[in-house]
Design a protein around this motif. Structure first.
Motif, PDB file in Angstrom:
ATOM      1  N   ASN A 254      48.871  40.308  38.509  1.00 27.82           N
ATOM      2  CA  ASN A 254      49.012  39.873  37.169  1.00 27.82           C
ATOM      3  C   ASN A 254      47.720  39.192  36.603  1.00 27.82           C
ATOM      4  O   ASN A 254      47.264  39.108  35.303  1.00 27.82           O
ATOM      5  CB  ASN A 254      50.266  39.441  36.698  1.00 27.82           C
ATOM      6  CG  ASN A 254      51.258  40.118  36.962  1.00 27.82           C
ATOM      7  OD1 ASN A 254      51.275  41.309  36.823  1.00 27.82           O
ATOM      8  ND2 ASN A 254      52.470  39.476  37.794  1.00 27.82           N
ATOM      9  N   ARG A 255      47.162  38.200  37.306  1.00 29.37           N
ATOM     10  CA  ARG A 255      46.260  37.298  36.866  1.00 29.37           C
ATOM     11  C   ARG A 255      44.729  37.559  37.058  1.00 29.37           C
ATOM     12  O   ARG A 255      43.863  37.225  36.302  1.00 29.37           O
ATOM     13  CB  ARG A 255      46.611  35.851  37.245  1.00 29.37           C
ATOM     14  CG  ARG A 255      47.876  35.695  36.959  1.00 29.37           C
ATOM     15  CD  ARG A 255      48.348  34.087  37.435  1.00 29.37           C
ATOM     16  NE  ARG A 255      47.194  32.994  37.123  1.00 29.37           N
ATOM     17  CZ  ARG A 255      47.290  31.919  37.848  1.00 29.37           C
ATOM     18  NH1 ARG A 255      48.233  31.914  38.774  1.00 29.37           N
ATOM     19  NH2 ARG A 255      46.264  31.079  37.671  1.00 29.37           N
ATOM     20  N   LEU A 256      44.424  38.292  38.081  1.00 25.41           N
ATOM     21  CA  LEU A 256      42.961  38.341  38.694  1.00 25.41           C
ATOM     22  C   LEU A 256      41.939  39.069  37.843  1.00 25.41           C
ATOM     23  O   LEU A 256      41.050  38.531  37.750  1.00 25.41           O
ATOM     24  CB  LEU A 256      43.046  39.399  39.908  1.00 25.41           C
ATOM     25  CG  LEU A 256      42.026  39.344  40.694  1.00 25.41           C
ATOM     26  CD1 LEU A 256      41.689  37.992  41.439  1.00 25.41           C
ATOM     27  CD2 LEU A 256      42.062  40.459  41.964  1.00 25.41           C
ATOM     28  N   TYR A 266      38.127  33.217  37.463  1.00 21.60           N
ATOM     29  CA  TYR A 266      39.129  33.625  38.364  1.00 21.60           C
ATOM     30  C   TYR A 266      40.253  32.544  38.194  1.00 21.60           C
ATOM     31  O   TYR A 266      39.766  31.393  38.208  1.00 21.60           O
ATOM     32  CB  TYR A 266      38.628  34.105  39.720  1.00 21.60           C
ATOM     33  CG  TYR A 266      37.892  35.199  39.851  1.00 21.60           C
ATOM     34  CD1 TYR A 266      38.299  36.472  39.448  1.00 21.60           C
ATOM     35  CD2 TYR A 266      36.569  35.219  40.092  1.00 21.60           C
ATOM     36  CE1 TYR A 266      37.339  37.762  39.380  1.00 21.60           C
ATOM     37  CE2 TYR A 266      35.585  36.406  39.981  1.00 21.60           C
ATOM     38  CZ  TYR A 266      36.296  37.470  39.774  1.00 21.60           C
ATOM     39  OH  TYR A 266      35.328  38.780  39.896  1.00 21.60           O
ATOM     40  N   PRO A 267      41.417  33.019  38.731  1.00 23.15           N
ATOM     41  CA  PRO A 267      42.405  32.041  38.995  1.00 23.15           C
ATOM     42  C   PRO A 267      42.027  30.728  39.910  1.00 23.15           C
ATOM     43  O   PRO A 267      41.314  31.253  41.005  1.00 23.15           O
ATOM     44  CB  PRO A 267      43.679  32.708  39.556  1.00 23.15           C
ATOM     45  CG  PRO A 267      43.552  33.984  38.904  1.00 23.15           C
ATOM     46  CD  PRO A 267      41.985  34.239  38.942  1.00 23.15           C
ATOM     47  N   ARG A 268      42.378  29.750  39.744  1.00 23.07           N
ATOM     48  CA  ARG A 268      41.999  28.596  40.637  1.00 23.07           C
ATOM     49  C   ARG A 268      42.702  28.043  41.778  1.00 23.07           C
ATOM     50  O   ARG A 268      42.661  27.043  42.144  1.00 23.07           O
ATOM     51  CB  ARG A 268      41.242  27.556  40.012  1.00 23.07           C
ATOM     52  CG  ARG A 268      39.705  27.897  39.242  1.00 23.07           C
ATOM     53  CD  ARG A 268      38.818  26.929  38.722  1.00 23.07           C
ATOM     54  NE  ARG A 268      38.022  27.429  38.044  1.00 23.07           N
ATOM     55  CZ  ARG A 268      36.726  28.151  38.427  1.00 23.07           C
ATOM     56  NH1 ARG A 268      36.637  27.977  39.635  1.00 23.07           N
ATOM     57  NH2 ARG A 268      35.844  28.603  37.593  1.00 23.07           N
ATOM     58  N   ASP A 269      43.989  28.812  41.885  1.00 21.38           N
ATOM     59  CA  ASP A 269      45.124  28.118  42.702  1.00 21.38           C
ATOM     60  C   ASP A 269      44.644  28.012  44.142  1.00 21.38           C
ATOM     61  O   ASP A 269      43.672  28.619  44.600  1.00 21.38           O
ATOM     62  CB  ASP A 269      46.390  29.014  42.693  1.00 21.38           C
ATOM     63  CG  ASP A 269      46.858  29.164  41.120  1.00 21.38           C
ATOM     64  OD1 ASP A 269      46.061  29.493  40.443  1.00 21.38           O
ATOM     65  OD2 ASP A 269      47.969  28.955  40.928  1.00 21.38           O
ATOM     66  N   ASP A 270      45.366  27.312  44.759  1.00 25.41           N
ATOM     67  CA  ASP A 270      45.146  27.041  46.244  1.00 25.41           C
ATOM     68  C   ASP A 270      45.631  28.354  47.193  1.00 25.41           C
ATOM     69  O   ASP A 270      46.691  28.329  47.446  1.00 25.41           O
ATOM     70  CB  ASP A 270      46.063  26.045  46.624  1.00 25.41           C
ATOM     71  CG  ASP A 270      45.921  25.562  48.312  1.00 25.41           C
ATOM     72  OD1 ASP A 270      45.043  26.116  48.800  1.00 25.41           O
ATOM     73  OD2 ASP A 270      46.625  25.111  48.677  1.00 25.41           O
ATOM     74  N   PHE A 271      44.568  29.269  47.090  1.00 25.97           N
ATOM     75  CA  PHE A 271      44.986  30.424  47.855  1.00 25.97           C
ATOM     76  C   PHE A 271      43.503  30.888  48.485  1.00 25.97           C
ATOM     77  O   PHE A 271      42.575  31.191  47.769  1.00 25.97           O
ATOM     78  CB  PHE A 271      45.549  31.650  46.746  1.00 25.97           C
ATOM     79  CG  PHE A 271      45.748  32.874  47.081  1.00 25.97           C
ATOM     80  CD1 PHE A 271      45.751  33.134  48.356  1.00 25.97           C
ATOM     81  CD2 PHE A 271      45.944  33.797  46.300  1.00 25.97           C
ATOM     82  CE1 PHE A 271      46.168  34.332  48.763  1.00 25.97           C
ATOM     83  CE2 PHE A 271      46.417  35.024  46.307  1.00 25.97           C
ATOM     84  CZ  PHE A 271      46.270  35.516  47.595  1.00 25.97           C
TER      85      PHE A 271
END
Ligand code: GAL
Length: 451
Positions: A254-256, A266-271
């Motif tokens: 959904n977010r990419l 780009y999303p910056r979550d811990d991934f």
């Protein structure tokens, strides 16, 4: 969503609301190697054994190339005002770049002129998955030259059709074609692995914005959008591992692509996946160029995804728990039918501050339709549309700026790796004879739209 058995009518959405129906070049046109068209990656991919159910080929499809007048009459007869279709890049530029193809260009002029004659508003998708095979040989979506090729194609279309077409959609579902085509090998061009996936993602994030800029510069009064596939992501249980797995899948599905388009990067979550993607981004130094101020966001939703932690899946560490395993109602594709989830994913996308307007640019369902005595009683499809339209109305009434709904799809067609086995149409096609039969869901839409 309890009330979806009640009848609704298009007028509840207001006079300005846009009702449309969608097709795509590979899935409908046929004439795959005539009138000067070059091969697309779907022509070559469909020749590889085991890739497409029944070894079906998109060579003839619905023969829209020759039957567009009849099909547009059907769009009109069902009461739709919008016709969304895609331009086949290799029909315009057989080699992807270089020489243009007069007969291909003339065909799209004929389709557009016929729409205008019938008072149908054309929405043109520039890329609905049919890359010229010649460009795939040079690396396709993974090539550092990709943006150059794409810009040339988009500029050409803008200059050629821009005086007649005002509504433009840059890409169809970038997550769909990069993941299935360049990571999982299930769609054309059949490539696999992160080394293909990362550059393909980055090129797609850049291309959607660059395409928008080109149309803005070359087409006066253009209304520009791009589409995103989306699915509500539901953790299988409330265990921390499942919840985190659902979060990772939400980032991907959904977010990419929307976040870079909105200027968020780009999303910056811990991934870990995102760290690797950021490396491409940094080395290509293009963050700002991924942003474009779209007039509308095209949302395409079919089903929610239930997700469970799975340590064996590289990087993502998550797997889908299929609807059939969960014993919930689903379509012939095995996709869960859940109108409430359609409502929630629209809300999720609306929660981004700078999304100005949403159009549902695809929604629909495949069922095992049976033609009996000239009739197709596809009650399940009617129920699907009815339920989803109730959910949409609820979202609209709550103040979400949803400006249109386009049904997938006009006629049964070539459903990618499912070949001709999955039928999504409002109109049935006998692929032996090309006979069209309006399904009961088509008549349902006609009554709903009140023609
Ligand atoms: C979408 C795609 C369409 C159609 C639909 C149904 O992802 O854009 O071309 O195939 O799914 O599967």
């Amino acid at each position: 969503m309890k009330d979806h058995t009640q009848k609704i009518h298009a007028s509840s959405f207001g006079d300005e609301f846009q009702w449309g129906v969608v097709i795509a070049a590979v899935q409908n046109e046929g004439a795959h190697n005539s009138y000067g068209k070059g091969p697309s990656i779907w022509d070559t991919f469909s020749r590889r054994s085991g890739k497409i159910k029944g070894s079906h080929k998109p060579y003839v499809a619905c023969d829209f190339f020759h039957r567009y007048k009849d099909d547009l009459m059907l769009v009109k007869a069902l009461g739709f005002k919008i016709f969304r279709f895609s331009i086949s890049w290799p029909r315009i530029l057989p080699e992807g770049i270089g020489k243009t193809n007069k007969e291909g260009i003339a065909f799209y002029h004929r389709v557009i002129d016929e729409c205008l004659k019938l008072d149908l508003i054309p929405y043109v998708t520039l890329y609905h998955w049919d890359l010229p095979a010649a460009l795939e040989k040079e690396g396709g979506w993974t090539s550092h030259l990709f943006l150059k090729w794409f810009s040339r194609y988009v500029s050409f279309c803008a200059e050629e059709f821009g005086s007649k077409v005002k509504n433009w959609i840059i890409l169809n579902e970038p997550f769909g074609f990069t993941s299935l085509g360049y990571m999982l090998g299930k769609h054309a061009p059949g490539k696999r692995g992160f080394n293909n996936f990362f550059p393909a993602i980055h090129n797609a994030a850049l291309a959607q914005a660059e395409g928008g800029r080109i149309i803005r510069a070359l087409v006066p009064h253009a209304h520009i959008g791009t589409t995103f596939s989306c699915s509500e992501i539901i953790p299988f249980s409330d265990k921390e591992t499942d919840v985190m797995a659902a979060k990772r899948v939400d980032i991907l599905l959904n977010r990419l692509f929307i976040e870079p388009a909105l200027g968020l990067g780009y999303p910056r979550d811990d991934f870990k996946f995102l760290e690797k993607l950021e490396l491409y981004n940094k080395s290509w130094k293009y963050t700002r160029r991924m942003q474009f101020d779209f007039d509308f966001i095209g949302l395409q939703n079919y089903f929610p995804v239930v997700v469970k932690y799975n340590s064996f899946i590289p990087m993502i560490q998550a797997m889908e728990v299929k609807a059939s395993t969960r014993k919930v109602s689903h379509s012939a594709m095995g996709w869960e039918i859940n109108p409430g989830s359609f409502y929630r994913i629209i809300k999720q996308f609306w929660s981004y501050e700078n999304v100005k307007k949403i159009i549902v640019t695809e929604n629909g369902a495949a069922f095992k339709d049976k033609l009996v005595n000239g009739e197709i009683k596809d009650d399940q499809r009617i129920d699907y549309f009815n339920g989803h339209l109730h959910a949409l109305l609820k979202a609209k009434k709550e103040g979400i700026n949803v400006a249109g709904y386009f049904a997938w799809t006009l006629t049964d067609n070539f459903e990618w790796s499912e070949g001709y086995t999955a039928r999504f149409g409002l109109i049935h096609i006998d692929f032996e004879t090309q006979l069209r039969t309006i399904k009961n869901s088509g008549y349902w839409f006609r009554d709903f739209l009140n023609v």
